[in-house]
Write an enzyme that holds these catalytic residues in place. Structure first.
Site, mmCIF file in Angstrom:
data_model
loop_
_atom_site.group_PDB
_atom_site.id
_atom_site.type_symbol
_atom_site.label_atom_id
_atom_site.label_comp_id
_atom_site.label_asym_id
_atom_site.label_seq_id
_atom_site.Cartn_x
_atom_site.Cartn_y
_atom_site.Cartn_z
ATOM 1 C CD GLU A 192 -10.052 20.132 -26.315
ATOM 2 O OE1 GLU A 192 -10.438 19.093 -25.725
ATOM 3 O OE2 GLU A 192 -9.107 20.825 -25.903
ATOM 4 C CE1 TYR A 213 -8.227 22.336 -19.533
ATOM 5 C CE2 TYR A 213 -10.313 22.074 -18.404
ATOM 6 C CZ TYR A 213 -9.169 21.525 -18.939
ATOM 7 O OH TYR A 213 -8.982 20.169 -18.910
#
Length: 362
Positions: free
Chosen positions: A293, A286
Site C-alpha cells: 500500500e 499484514y
C-alpha cells in the site's frame, strides 16, 4: 527433632481490584494467614519426606490492601485473594524493589492492563446476555437471527475474496508476470463489492453485534478503501501498475481464512488448523500488505502532483494551492501508525489464543 522452617514457592497475579497468590504446598491443614500493617503473614505446617516442616513467609505490599482476605486450600496449594484499597494497576507486588527469590509471576492468571479491561468488558457482556436469556424467551430467536445474519455476511465475503484469490492464482500460472498489469481491470469490480460491504463490520462493532474493537476495524476499512477508491480507482495510470496485483493478492489471502473462521464460529464449529492459520497468516501478510500500500501511495504522488487532481486553492487573501500529494505524504506516516495499532491488536489476539504456558522459576 526440631521442625525445619522453609519458604514455599509463591506465584502471584493481579487484577484491577485484587491480588492473587498461589502457595505451592502439599499435605497442609489449617494454614495461619493474616494481614497486619499492610504485611501478609503466612505460616503452615506440612509433612515432608524428612519429617514435619514449617512453611513461613512475609510480604509487604507495594500499596495499601484491605486487612480481610480469602483463601482456599487444596491438596497441592493454597490460593489467597487480597483486595486492594484503591482500584488501579500496580507496577510490582512488594514494597521492596528487588523481587524475593521465592516469588514469581503466575503466568496461568497473568494479564496486562489492557487485557484485563477487555476481559472485564467481555464478562460484563456475558453477564448481561445471560440475564437477558434467562428473563426473556424471545432472546433465543434473536440470537438465532443474529447468528444467521453473521453467518451469511461472512459467507458472502468468503466467496467474494475466494473468487478474487482463485482467479488471480489461475491467471498467474497461465499468464505469468503479464497478469500483474491488468489485475485491476479484471478484479476491481469484485474488490469494490467486498470492500464496500465491509462497512457492515464497522456497524456491527458500533452496535455491539460482534466483539470486534471499533478502532482497528475503522483503520482497516478506511485504509483499504483509500487505496482502492482514491489511489487506484481515480488514477488510470495506477491501474496498470504491478503493485495492484500484490495489494489484491495479500488482502484476499488474509480474508479467505478470516471469514470462514468467523462463519464456522457462528455455528459453534472450530477447525483447529483453520484457527491456527487465522491467528498466524497476518504475521507475513499484514506487514507486506502495508508495504505494498505504501508503494502504491509513493507511485501515485507524482501523478497527483502533475494532474492536480483533488488539489484545491484556499480562498482570498491566502490564495494558496494545496496539492493532494501533500496529504498523501502525511498518509504514508498514518499507514505505518495504523500498522502498529493493528499489529498490536492482532498480536494480543494471538497471544490470548496461543499464549505461553506457565513457567516455574526457582
Amino acid at each position: 527433632m526440631q521442625n525445619q522452617v522453609l519458604t514455599p514457592h509463591v506465584y502471584w497475579a493481579q487484577r484491577h481490584r485484587e491480588v492473587y497468590l498461589r502457595v505451592e504446598l502439599s499435605d497442609v491443614q489449617h494454614p495461619d494467614i493474616s494481614i497486619t500493617e499492610n504485611v501478609l503473614h503466612f505460616k503452615a505446617h506440612g509433612h515432608g519426606a524428612k519429617g514435619d516442616n514449617v512453611y513461613e513467609f512475609h510480604l509487604e505490599f507495594l500499596e495499601p490492601v484491605k486487612p480481610q482476605l480469602t483463601h482456599k486450600l487444596t491438596q497441592r496449594q493454597v490460593n489467597i485473594t487480597v483486595q486492594k484499597k484503591e482500584n488501579h494497576w500496580w507496577e510490582r507486588l512488594t514494597k521492596q524493589e528487588k523481587r524475593p527469590l521465592f516469588l514469581a509471576p503466575d503466568f496461568d492468571r497473568w494479564l496486562d492492563e489492557s487485557d484485563a479491561e477487555m476481559e472485564l468488558k467481555a464478562k460484563e457482556e456475558e453477564r448481561i446476555n445471560k440475564i437477558r436469556m434467562e428473563s426473556r424467551v424471545p432472546n433465543d430467536s434473536f440470537a438465532n437471527l443474529k447468528r444467521g445474519y453473521l453467518f451469511m455476511y461472512n459467507l458472502v465475503q468468503f466467496l467474494g475474496f475466494s473468487w478474487i484469490f482463485v482467479n488471480m492464482t489461475v491467471r498467474l500460472f497461465i499468464l505469468g508476470k503479464d497478469s500483474f498489469y491488468d489485475t485491476f481491470h479484471t478484479m476491481a469490480d469484485m474488490m469494490y463489492f467486498c470492500q464496500m460491504l465491509a462497512v457492515v463490520e464497522i456497524i456491527n462493532a458500533l452496535l455491539k453485534v460482534t466483539r470486534s474493537p471499533v478502532i482497528p476495524t475503522l483503520i482497516q476499512f478506511f485504509g483499504r478503501n483509500i487505496i482502492l477508491f482514491v489511489i487506484l480507482g481515480s488514477l488510470e495510470e495506477m491501474q496498470s501498475k504491478a503493485v495492484v496485483f500484490f495489494i489484491f493478492y495479500l488482502w484476499s489471502t488474509s480474508e479467505i481464512f478470516r471469514y470462514p473462521f468467523y462463519m464456522l464460529a457462528c455455528i459453534d464449529i472450530e477447525w483447529k488448523l483453520l484457527t491456527w492459520i487465522r491467528y498466524s497468516i497476518w504475521i507475513p501478510c499484514y506487514p507486506l500488505g502495508c508495504l505494498a500500500e505504501a508503494v502504491s501511495v509513493i507511485q501515485s504522488i507524482p501523478l497527483f502532483s502533475e494532474t492536480g487532481k483533488f488539489s484545491f486553492t484556499l480562498p482570498y487573501p491566502l490564495n494558496i494551492t494545496v496539492k493532494f500529494s501533500f496529504f498523501l505524504q502525511i498518509y504514508l506516516i498514518i499507514i505505518f501508525l495504523g500498522l502498529f495499532v493493528n499489529f498490536r491488536h492482532l498480536y494480543k489476539q494471538r497471544r490470548r489464543r496461543y499464549g505461553p504456558k506457565k513457567r516455574k522459576t526457582n
